[in-house]
Design a protein around this motif. Structure first.
Motif, PDB file in Angstrom:
ATOM      1  N   ALA A 124       0.827  -1.220   0.000  1.00  0.00           N
ATOM      2  CA  ALA A 124       0.000   0.000   0.000  1.00  0.00           C
ATOM      3  C   ALA A 124       0.857   1.264   0.000  1.00  0.00           C
ATOM      4  O   ALA A 124       0.351   2.355  -0.250  1.00  0.00           O
ATOM      5  CB  ALA A 124      -0.945  -0.006   1.208  1.00  0.00           C
ATOM      6  N   GLY A 125       2.143   1.113   0.321  1.00  0.00           N
ATOM      7  CA  GLY A 125       3.038   2.271   0.272  1.00  0.00           C
ATOM      8  C   GLY A 125       2.908   3.200   1.455  1.00  0.00           C
ATOM      9  O   GLY A 125       3.321   4.353   1.388  1.00  0.00           O
ATOM     10  N   ARG A 126       2.330   2.732   2.548  1.00  0.00           N
ATOM     11  CA  ARG A 126       2.231   3.573   3.735  1.00  0.00           C
ATOM     12  C   ARG A 126       2.778   2.804   4.938  1.00  0.00           C
ATOM     13  O   ARG A 126       2.369   1.658   5.179  1.00  0.00           O
ATOM     14  CB  ARG A 126       0.759   3.932   3.994  1.00  0.00           C
ATOM     15  CG  ARG A 126       0.616   4.861   5.195  1.00  0.00           C
ATOM     16  CD  ARG A 126      -0.814   5.012   5.684  1.00  0.00           C
ATOM     17  NE  ARG A 126      -0.786   5.808   6.905  1.00  0.00           N
ATOM     18  CZ  ARG A 126      -1.062   7.095   6.972  1.00  0.00           C
ATOM     19  NH1 ARG A 126      -1.470   7.744   5.911  1.00  0.00           N
ATOM     20  NH2 ARG A 126      -0.967   7.732   8.129  1.00  0.00           N
ATOM     21  N   ALA A 127       3.691   3.415   5.666  1.00  0.00           N
ATOM     22  CA  ALA A 127       4.217   2.783   6.884  1.00  0.00           C
ATOM     23  C   ALA A 127       3.152   2.878   7.972  1.00  0.00           C
ATOM     24  O   ALA A 127       2.580   3.948   8.191  1.00  0.00           O
ATOM     25  CB  ALA A 127       5.490   3.491   7.329  1.00  0.00           C
ATOM     26  N   ILE A 128       2.848   1.759   8.618  1.00  0.00           N
ATOM     27  CA  ILE A 128       1.863   1.801   9.710  1.00  0.00           C
ATOM     28  C   ILE A 128       2.495   1.278  10.991  1.00  0.00           C
ATOM     29  O   ILE A 128       3.473   0.536  10.960  1.00  0.00           O
ATOM     30  CB  ILE A 128       0.565   1.011   9.378  1.00  0.00           C
ATOM     31  CG1 ILE A 128       0.874  -0.437   8.981  1.00  0.00           C
ATOM     32  CG2 ILE A 128      -0.220   1.703   8.285  1.00  0.00           C
ATOM     33  CD1 ILE A 128      -0.370  -1.296   8.909  1.00  0.00           C
ATOM     34  N   ASP A 129       1.900   1.677  12.099  1.00  0.00           N
ATOM     35  CA  ASP A 129       2.420   1.315  13.415  1.00  0.00           C
ATOM     36  C   ASP A 129       1.812  -0.029  13.836  1.00  0.00           C
ATOM     37  O   ASP A 129       0.601  -0.117  14.066  1.00  0.00           O
ATOM     38  CB  ASP A 129       2.039   2.416  14.419  1.00  0.00           C
ATOM     39  CG  ASP A 129       2.448   2.047  15.845  1.00  0.00           C
ATOM     40  OD1 ASP A 129       3.146   1.027  16.035  1.00  0.00           O
ATOM     41  OD2 ASP A 129       2.056   2.802  16.759  1.00  0.00           O
ATOM     42  N   PRO A 130       2.640  -1.086  13.927  1.00  0.00           N
ATOM     43  CA  PRO A 130       2.086  -2.398  14.294  1.00  0.00           C
ATOM     44  C   PRO A 130       1.472  -2.397  15.697  1.00  0.00           C
ATOM     45  O   PRO A 130       0.639  -3.248  16.007  1.00  0.00           O
ATOM     46  CB  PRO A 130       3.288  -3.341  14.218  1.00  0.00           C
ATOM     47  CG  PRO A 130       4.500  -2.474  14.275  1.00  0.00           C
ATOM     48  CD  PRO A 130       4.102  -1.135  13.705  1.00  0.00           C
ATOM     49  N   ASN A 131       1.839  -1.438  16.522  1.00  0.00           N
ATOM     50  CA  ASN A 131       1.313  -1.410  17.893  1.00  0.00           C
ATOM     51  C   ASN A 131       0.035  -0.579  18.046  1.00  0.00           C
ATOM     52  O   ASN A 131      -0.713  -0.798  18.985  1.00  0.00           O
ATOM     53  CB  ASN A 131       2.379  -0.876  18.852  1.00  0.00           C
ATOM     54  CG  ASN A 131       3.593  -1.786  18.846  1.00  0.00           C
ATOM     55  OD1 ASN A 131       3.457  -3.003  18.903  1.00  0.00           O
ATOM     56  ND2 ASN A 131       4.766  -1.200  18.731  1.00  0.00           N
ATOM     57  N   GLY A 132      -0.200   0.328  17.123  1.00  0.00           N
ATOM     58  CA  GLY A 132      -1.350   1.214  17.323  1.00  0.00           C
ATOM     59  C   GLY A 132      -2.339   1.254  16.189  1.00  0.00           C
ATOM     60  O   GLY A 132      -3.381   1.906  16.284  1.00  0.00           O
ATOM     61  N   GLU A 133      -2.033   0.553  15.083  1.00  0.00           N
ATOM     62  CA  GLU A 133      -2.902   0.714  13.913  1.00  0.00           C
ATOM     63  C   GLU A 133      -3.402  -0.619  13.346  1.00  0.00           C
ATOM     64  O   GLU A 133      -3.881  -0.663  12.220  1.00  0.00           O
ATOM     65  CB  GLU A 133      -2.158   1.539  12.845  1.00  0.00           C
ATOM     66  CG  GLU A 133      -1.869   2.957  13.368  1.00  0.00           C
ATOM     67  CD  GLU A 133      -1.135   3.870  12.392  1.00  0.00           C
ATOM     68  OE1 GLU A 133      -1.442   5.072  12.377  1.00  0.00           O
ATOM     69  OE2 GLU A 133      -0.240   3.400  11.669  1.00  0.00           O
ATOM     70  N   ILE A 134      -3.293  -1.697  14.120  1.00  0.00           N
ATOM     71  CA  ILE A 134      -3.733  -3.031  13.659  1.00  0.00           C
ATOM     72  C   ILE A 134      -4.448  -3.759  14.800  1.00  0.00           C
ATOM     73  O   ILE A 134      -3.999  -3.712  15.950  1.00  0.00           O
ATOM     74  CB  ILE A 134      -2.528  -3.916  13.235  1.00  0.00           C
ATOM     75  CG1 ILE A 134      -1.769  -3.309  12.042  1.00  0.00           C
ATOM     76  CG2 ILE A 134      -2.980  -5.331  12.894  1.00  0.00           C
ATOM     77  CD1 ILE A 134      -0.526  -4.089  11.631  1.00  0.00           C
ATOM     78  N   VAL A 135      -5.549  -4.430  14.461  1.00  0.00           N
ATOM     79  CA  VAL A 135      -6.139  -5.421  15.373  1.00  0.00           C
ATOM     80  C   VAL A 135      -6.307  -6.715  14.581  1.00  0.00           C
ATOM     81  O   VAL A 135      -6.896  -6.701  13.489  1.00  0.00           O
ATOM     82  CB  VAL A 135      -7.528  -4.990  15.899  1.00  0.00           C
ATOM     83  CG1 VAL A 135      -8.139  -6.094  16.776  1.00  0.00           C
ATOM     84  CG2 VAL A 135      -7.442  -3.700  16.695  1.00  0.00           C
ATOM     85  N   VAL A 136      -5.789  -7.809  15.084  1.00  0.00           N
ATOM     86  CA  VAL A 136      -5.952  -9.115  14.434  1.00  0.00           C
ATOM     87  C   VAL A 136      -7.258  -9.728  14.947  1.00  0.00           C
ATOM     88  O   VAL A 136      -7.534  -9.701  16.150  1.00  0.00           O
ATOM     89  CB  VAL A 136      -4.751 -10.041  14.744  1.00  0.00           C
ATOM     90  CG1 VAL A 136      -4.890 -11.376  14.024  1.00  0.00           C
ATOM     91  CG2 VAL A 136      -3.445  -9.359  14.358  1.00  0.00           C
ATOM     92  N   THR A 137      -8.065 -10.233  14.016  1.00  0.00           N
ATOM     93  CA  THR A 137      -9.407 -10.726  14.365  1.00  0.00           C
ATOM     94  C   THR A 137      -9.604 -12.169  13.897  1.00  0.00           C
ATOM     95  O   THR A 137      -8.758 -12.720  13.189  1.00  0.00           O
ATOM     96  CB  THR A 137     -10.472  -9.843  13.679  1.00  0.00           C
ATOM     97  OG1 THR A 137     -10.213  -9.872  12.266  1.00  0.00           O
ATOM     98  CG2 THR A 137     -10.419  -8.406  14.176  1.00  0.00           C
ATOM     99  N   CYS A 138     -10.746 -12.734  14.267  1.00  0.00           N
ATOM    100  CA  CYS A 138     -11.096 -14.075  13.796  1.00  0.00           C
ATOM    101  C   CYS A 138     -11.743 -13.947  12.412  1.00  0.00           C
ATOM    102  O   CYS A 138     -12.971 -13.879  12.282  1.00  0.00           O
ATOM    103  CB  CYS A 138     -12.041 -14.761  14.777  1.00  0.00           C
ATOM    104  SG  CYS A 138     -11.331 -14.945  16.406  1.00  0.00           S
ATOM    105  N   GLY A 139     -10.937 -13.857  11.401  1.00  0.00           N
ATOM    106  CA  GLY A 139     -11.422 -13.686  10.031  1.00  0.00           C
ATOM    107  C   GLY A 139     -11.848 -12.241   9.788  1.00  0.00           C
ATOM    108  O   GLY A 139     -12.029 -11.459  10.729  1.00  0.00           O
ATOM    109  N   SER A 140     -12.015 -11.914   8.502  1.00  0.00           N
ATOM    110  CA  SER A 140     -12.497 -10.556   8.214  1.00  0.00           C
ATOM    111  C   SER A 140     -13.968 -10.446   8.580  1.00  0.00           C
ATOM    112  O   SER A 140     -14.488  -9.347   8.712  1.00  0.00           O
ATOM    113  CB  SER A 140     -12.270 -10.192   6.749  1.00  0.00           C
ATOM    114  OG  SER A 140     -13.027 -11.043   5.954  1.00  0.00           O
ATOM    115  N   THR A 141     -14.641 -11.573   8.767  1.00  0.00           N
ATOM    116  CA  THR A 141     -16.035 -11.535   9.222  1.00  0.00           C
ATOM    117  C   THR A 141     -16.114 -10.820  10.564  1.00  0.00           C
ATOM    118  O   THR A 141     -16.939  -9.920  10.757  1.00  0.00           O
ATOM    119  CB  THR A 141     -16.585 -12.974   9.322  1.00  0.00           C
ATOM    120  OG1 THR A 141     -16.496 -13.567   8.033  1.00  0.00           O
ATOM    121  CG2 THR A 141     -18.024 -12.993   9.788  1.00  0.00           C
ATOM    122  N   GLU A 142     -15.236 -11.186  11.493  1.00  0.00           N
ATOM    123  CA  GLU A 142     -15.215 -10.469  12.779  1.00  0.00           C
ATOM    124  C   GLU A 142     -14.712  -9.036  12.590  1.00  0.00           C
ATOM    125  O   GLU A 142     -15.212  -8.100  13.217  1.00  0.00           O
ATOM    126  CB  GLU A 142     -14.342 -11.177  13.827  1.00  0.00           C
ATOM    127  CG  GLU A 142     -14.528 -10.532  15.197  1.00  0.00           C
ATOM    128  CD  GLU A 142     -13.319 -10.623  16.130  1.00  0.00           C
ATOM    129  OE1 GLU A 142     -12.470 -11.498  15.959  1.00  0.00           O
ATOM    130  OE2 GLU A 142     -13.244  -9.781  17.023  1.00  0.00           O
TER     131      GLU A 142
END
Ligand code: GLN
Length: 390
Positions: free
Chosen positions: A80-98
């Motif tokens: 995507a060409g954008r640096a993101i913060d793994p600590n503040g900008e991601i939540v891992v979920t149970c599938g994209s359904t969740e």
């Protein structure tokens, strides 16, 4: 007997998943629910075998294991060409359904309106209703599945809280062009609306189509909640690994919803999937080549049989036009197709808000042999399927 909640009264069970059960009942080649019948990448499976004997059997951090989020942030920056913060900008979920449900619950209050393009992946209707929101449907007009910008703006004038964008699109195979995304982005900014994206098919594209991450358009990072998953990219739909990427203020809320919905995604599977997130470009080039071969094989077969169909630009679904059979119910058509022809399909009406009855959806995320078997069964469609006079 006390009465049950009225929350689910507005929708049925998933027709997609029901069609898998019907296909199995008739021993049909199941091209309804979209999932592969080939193995995930061997490197991921080898790592999974190791992981069973390592220390990954208890909860990981609720918003995702540290190394998973770091590997995902690096992959996202690469594509995507954008640096993101793994600590503040991601939540891992149970599938994209969740991920989608958590995004909806983070953004909407009961009574809020949400724009949904039609045809749409059936979960969005249920997600909207479960969140207490109200969908405003905007048609994607066949055969190109374009939208009318004036109709879209009329929907925005009703002050929706969010728009849901599935790109590349299930079921119509549309890949939104940059000019189309710019129209959506301008309207979202003008009417101060969030956009929730479902980008699970981001790597399944056919030349010359390219995926543009809406969040990378000017002014869109702050208002886009990106949902995606590893299911389709690494052929691991049963692992239920998805994620939300968004600005930190949004992610803080998504974390809370996710924490109380599911606590976290499966720790051993996150650890094994890190291997996939670290694959180089070759993996994604090969994936596109393999899916292009499947698509072309299947389209050639359908053309030889003479069934009119859409040509997907992305994702792995084809809509077949069955109007020549004159069925009043496309669900009945699919049930008979599974029984008489031996191919499982999803009735198109489960994706459209409009009273649309002329399509059935097939997918081609299958081995060449499975696709050939399905095509040889479909060759008998004119003799096996009755024609109804309306
Ligand atoms: N997204 C896939 C489809 O549309 C699988 C749906 C599901 O059952 N999760 O068929």
């Amino acid at each position: 007997m006390p009465t049950l909640s009225s929350r689910t009264a507005g929708f049925t069970d998933s027709v997609i998943r029901r069609m898998t059960r019907i296909s199995n009942q008739f021993g049909a080649v199941n091209l309804s629910q979209g999932f592969p019948d080939f193995d995930p990448p061997k490197a991921i499976l080898d790592r999974l075998a190791e992981v069973t004997h390592e220390d990954f059997h208890q909860y990981s951090i609720t918003w995702g294991a540290q190394n998973f989020r770091e590997a995902l942030a690096a992959k996202y920056e690469h594509f995507a060409g954008r640096a993101i913060d793994p600590n503040g900008e991601i939540v891992v979920t149970c599938g994209s359904t969740e991920a989608m449900m958590a995004a909806m619950m983070s953004v909407t209050n009961p009574g809020d309106k949400v724009i949904v393009f039609s045809p749409f992946y059936e979960n969005y209707g249920a997600d909207t209703i479960l969140s207490g929101a109200e969908p405003i449907y905007v048609p994607l007009i066949p055969p190109a599945f374009t939208f009318d910008a004036d109709v879209l703006e009329a929907a925005f004038r009703q002050h929706p809280k969010a728009l849901i964008l599935c790109n590349p699109s299930n079921p119509c195979g549309k890949v939104f062009t940059r000019p189309e995304l710019e129209i959506i982005a301008e309207l979202a900014k003008k009417y101060d609306t969030f956009v929730i994206t479902d980008e699970v098919y981001e790597h399944i594209l056919y030349q010359p189509h390219r995926h543009t991450y809406l969040a990378t358009l000017p002014g869109m990072w702050e208002r886009t909640i990106q949902c995606s998953s590893l299911s389709k990219t690494y052929s691991i739909t049963g692992w239920r690994l998805g994620y939300v990427i968004a600005a930190p203020e949004i992610i803080e809320t998504v974390k809370k919803v996710h924490d109380f919905l599911t606590v976290g995604a499966a720790a051993p599977l996150q650890e094994a999937a890190v291997t996939g997130l670290r694959f180089g470009d070759d993996y994604y080039t090969d994936l596109q080549r393999e899916y292009t071969e499947k698509r072309d094989l299947f389209l050639r077969g359908l053309d030889a049989i003479g069934i009119p169909h859409t040509v997907p630009e992305g994702a792995y679904y084809i809509l077949l036009d069955i109007s020549e059979y004159g069925f009043a119910s496309d669900l009945e058509f699919c049930e008979l197709l599974a029984e008489k022809v031996g191919v499982g399909a999803v009735p198109g009406s489960s994706f459209f808000k409009e009273p649309e009855n002329r399509y059935i959806r097939l997918h081609f995320a299958k081995k060449q042999k499975t696709l050939e078997d399905a095509l040889s069964r479909l060759a008998g469609i004119r003799t096996e399927m009755p024609v109804r006079q309306r």
